[in-house]
Write a protein that holds these residues in place. Structure first.
Motif, PDB file in Angstrom:
ATOM      1  N   ALA A   9      29.207 -69.364  28.404  1.00  0.00           N
ATOM      2  CA  ALA A   9      29.011 -70.269  27.604  1.00  0.00           C
ATOM      3  C   ALA A   9      29.752 -70.143  26.276  1.00  0.00           C
ATOM      4  O   ALA A   9      30.082 -71.557  25.971  1.00  0.00           O
ATOM      5  N   GLY A  13      31.440 -74.072  25.770  1.00  0.00           N
ATOM      6  CA  GLY A  13      31.192 -74.777  24.590  1.00  0.00           C
ATOM      7  C   GLY A  13      33.086 -75.278  24.552  1.00  0.00           C
ATOM      8  O   GLY A  13      33.295 -76.148  24.237  1.00  0.00           O
ATOM      9  N   GLU A  46      26.899 -75.947  22.610  1.00  0.00           N
ATOM     10  CA  GLU A  46      25.767 -75.533  21.893  1.00  0.00           C
ATOM     11  C   GLU A  46      24.326 -76.351  21.445  1.00  0.00           C
ATOM     12  O   GLU A  46      23.337 -75.987  22.095  1.00  0.00           O
ATOM     13  N   GLU A  47      24.901 -77.445  20.908  1.00  0.00           N
ATOM     14  CA  GLU A  47      23.109 -78.264  20.283  1.00  0.00           C
ATOM     15  C   GLU A  47      23.196 -79.411  20.797  1.00  0.00           C
ATOM     16  O   GLU A  47      22.584 -79.936  20.147  1.00  0.00           O
TER      17      GLU A  47
END
Length: 198
Positions: A9, A13, A46-47
């Motif tokens: 991840a 990202g 991630e956001e």
């Protein structure tokens, strides 16, 4: 959650880190309902599921982003996340290196056009024709229509690729002599000295 998934991840990202290379002072979103809201959709991968930040179109369903970069970009992929409904953009057109693009300019042929699927989770990646999006200093993204709503809503736009620093090309003026002038090239005579070490 296994550690490898976390690393994967983090790597994913990092791949979507081009938002860091946007010149935010000069970023423009045309036809945004709330001023400055267009800039909020470019954020960390991630956001991407943060639904408090989004851009919504104002007068009709069209949105146009003018995205200047702080260097040279090779754009490899795009993610466009909206709602699972009619406000999700249905088409995306990408233009390269046309700063201050207006809706009038969108009549031009785009470098690449995508039919978009509804992507409420930010999982669909649209690969670009990399050769067309190398040495990119400015990207314009035009969303001409959605799935039938009066306005278009976008929650996240991810840009994947490589960035290199912009090089300033300064002109160097050189003057060459046709033949050397001995007076300009005086050489001091150096007399060798001997040092004895006792």
């Amino acid at each position: 959650r296994c550690r490898c998934c976390g690393e994967e991840a983090a790597e994913r990202g990092a791949a979507w880190g081009l938002y860091l290379r946007i010149d935010r002072q000069r970023l423009q979103c045309l036809n945004e309902r709330r001023e400055g809201s267009g800039a909020t959709v470019f954020r960390p991968w991630e956001e991407r599921r943060d639904r408090s930040q989004f851009v919504e179109s104002d007068d009709d369903e069209e949105l146009l982003f003018n995205i200047p970069f702080t260097g040279s970009v090779k754009l490899k992929g795009v993610i466009v996340m909206g709602e699972d409904g009619e406000t999700h953009p249905a088409e995306m057109r990408l233009f390269r290196n046309i700063p201050h693009m207006s809706f009038d300019d969108t009549a031009k042929e785009a470098e690449q056009t995508f039919s978009l699927s509804r992507d409420p989770l930010g999982e669909l990646e649209y690969p670009t024709k990399v050769a067309r999006f190398s040495n990119l200093h400015h990207l314009s993204m035009h969303f001409p229509k959605n799935f039938g709503a009066e306005t278009t809503k976008i929650f996240y736009i991810g840009l994947k690729g490589e960035w290199t620093e912009a090089h300033r090309h300064e002109v160097t003026v050189c003057s060459y002599e046709a033949s050397a002038n001995p007076a300009d090239h005086r050489v001091e005579q150096i007399s060798p000295q001997t040092h004895f070490i006792s």
